[in-house]
Design a protein around this motif. Structure first.
Motif, short mmCIF file in Angstrom:
data_model
loop_
_atom_site.label_atom_id
_atom_site.label_comp_id
_atom_site.label_asym_id
_atom_site.label_seq_id
_atom_site.Cartn_x
_atom_site.Cartn_y
_atom_site.Cartn_z
N ARG A 64 -0.07 1.42 -16.00
CA ARG A 64 -0.27 2.42 -14.95
C ARG A 64 -1.65 3.06 -15.15
NH1 ARG A 64 4.40 6.67 -13.43
NH2 ARG A 64 5.26 4.71 -12.63
N LYS A 66 -5.54 -4.41 -5.22
CA LYS A 66 -4.67 -5.51 -4.79
C LYS A 66 -4.47 -6.51 -5.92
CE LYS A 66 -4.20 -9.10 -1.24
NZ LYS A 66 -4.79 -9.69 -0.01
N LYS A 109 -2.16 -4.97 -8.55
CA LYS A 109 -0.77 -4.91 -8.09
C LYS A 109 -0.12 -6.29 -8.18
CE LYS A 109 0.28 -2.67 -4.35
NZ LYS A 109 1.43 -1.86 -4.88
N GLN A 110 -0.90 -7.33 -7.95
CA GLN A 110 -0.37 -8.69 -8.06
C GLN A 110 -0.02 -9.04 -9.51
OE1 GLN A 110 -3.52 -10.91 -6.15
NE2 GLN A 110 -2.58 -10.75 -4.12
N ASP A 167 0.68 -4.18 -12.06
CA ASP A 167 0.18 -2.86 -12.45
C ASP A 167 0.34 -1.86 -11.32
OD1 ASP A 167 -0.84 -3.72 -15.05
OD2 ASP A 167 -2.34 -4.83 -13.92
N GLU A 168 0.29 -0.58 -11.68
CA GLU A 168 0.38 0.51 -10.70
C GLU A 168 -0.90 1.34 -10.76
OE1 GLU A 168 5.13 1.48 -10.68
OE2 GLU A 168 3.94 2.25 -12.35
N LEU A 179 -2.81 -2.94 1.72
CA LEU A 179 -2.43 -1.78 0.93
C LEU A 179 -2.10 -0.59 1.84
CD1 LEU A 179 -5.22 -1.89 -1.82
CD2 LEU A 179 -2.90 -2.83 -1.99
N LEU A 230 5.25 4.99 -5.66
CA LEU A 230 4.89 3.80 -6.44
C LEU A 230 5.97 2.73 -6.32
CD1 LEU A 230 3.44 5.57 -9.61
CD2 LEU A 230 2.13 4.35 -7.87
N GLY A 278 5.60 0.73 -3.35
CA GLY A 278 4.43 -0.14 -3.34
C GLY A 278 3.20 0.46 -2.71
N VAL A 337 -0.09 3.26 -2.47
CA VAL A 337 -1.11 3.78 -3.40
C VAL A 337 -1.28 5.28 -3.15
CG1 VAL A 337 -3.50 3.60 -4.21
CG2 VAL A 337 -2.30 1.55 -3.35
#
Length: 353
Positions: free
Chosen positions: A2, A32, A35-36, A39-40, A92, A121, A124, A126
């Protein structure tokens, strides 16, 4: 992992004064990619006042506080519109979060805010976090969101705090970037303290927030907007990486450091600071000046004579009592105040950043 990315006002614009859509696009691409990988990412973004001046065609940086607050109201909507347009192009969804300092002082507000951001979060999205500039004063005058980023990182259990800066990192006396710092106290000797055009912080503010984050066990990187978040996740940076303490603060002292509102300030000399760093209590003999009015048991900030924040703690004596015994030795303190205590702040109730 995170991550929290703090973006200052001047990172939002180009050298020519336009909104830097290229940077925001790069930021979106990096998020992006992260996130793939699972991770946050949270963002603390300044820029509301800047965007307000752009929207209304005001050419000079406003100085009047009420005008800044009004411009922030206009600019925050524009700022989020920009994030929404740019981020949507990369699939996003940004979410606006406006906080004020009382969120971090009141337990109910703290956990309500934390739970809401946690839910974002999970969905999904931001979170794009800013202080509510239209009603808040401190961010417009001090710090430029460096401390909002710190408190948010604490609240959201962030592992890595990335502070983006026009300086590109901490620079030495030859203006070369220092890539690794394991003793943040020494880093303050390189601070020049020049504020940016629309921001109000500077490297001093960033290092103070960094020092506190390291005590919480959070990794910190100060770098420029050219760096890749994907690389920063691996602690690879063209800026400055700050290593957190091996033994971070315990939860009780984290609460004192991050959630207790200081009612005053104790300014101490270098000898007292050395003693505090060795794990000793703060004695009245080391206090050179007192700011504010507080009572026994209140939390106060502890600063060096140059104003550098170095800790917080709960006082054994009121401000009136400490005014009577500052610079005095233990036996005099006990005699004057008719008490068995001699510590202004006992080490068990003391946090040194």
């Amino acid at each position: 992992m995170r991550l929290l990315v703090k973006i200052g006002s001047n990172l939002i614009q180009t050298p020519e004064g336009d909104i830097d859509l290229s940077f925001l696009s790069k930021l979106a691409r990096d998020i992006k990619a992260l996130k793939q990988e699972g991770d946050e990412v949270l963002i603390v973004s300044s820029g509301a006042v800047l965007c307000g001046t752009k929207k209304l065609g005001i050419k000079e940086r406003p100085k009047d506080l009420v005008l800044k607050q009004a411009l922030a109201g206009v600019g925050q909507a524009y700022l989020m519109h920009i994030y929404d347009v740019v981020f949507s192009n990369y699939g996003l969804i940004p979410a606006q979060v406006l906080l004020t300092s009382d969120v971090f002082r009141e337990k109910a507000k703290f956990y309500n805010s934390k739970n809401a951001i946690e839910q974002m979060l999970k969905l999904g999205v931001v979170p794009v976090i800013n202080e509510n500039d239209t009603v808040a004063v401190s961010e417009l005058v001090f710090g430029d969101n460096d401390f909002l980023a710190l408190h948010t990182a604490f609240m959201m259990d962030v592992e890595l705090l990335v502070i983006l800066s026009t300086a590109g990192g901490l620079r030495d006396e030859k203006d070369q970037i220092i890539h690794f710092v394991d003793d943040v106290d020494k880093a303050f000797s390189f601070v020049k303290g020049v504020n940016s055009e629309f921001g109000t912080g500077g490297m001093f503010s960033k290092l103070t927030a960094t020092k506190m984050a390291l005590n919480l066990g959070i990794h910190v990187i100060i770098t420029g907007k050219e760096d890749s978040l994907v690389n920063l996740k691996r602690f690879e940076t063209s800026g400055t990486y700050f290593k957190p303490l091996d033994k971070p603060l315990k939860q009780r002292k984290k609460t004192i450091a991050m959630m207790e509102e200081p009612k005053g300030v104790l300014y101490i000399d270098c000898g007292a600071y050395r003693a505090l760093k060795e794990g000793k209590s703060l004695l009245p003999a080391g206090i050179v000046k007192i700011g504010g009015i507080f009572k026994r048991g209140d939390t106060v900030s502890i600063c060096l004579e140059d104003g550098r924040l170095i800790g917080k703690g709960k006082v054994n004596f009121s401000s009136e009592e400490l005014m009577r015994v500052m610079r005095k030795k233990g036996h005099d303190v006990k005699a004057i105040l008719k008490t068995n205590k001699e510590e202004a702040i006992h080490r068990d109730n003391l946090v040194v950043f």
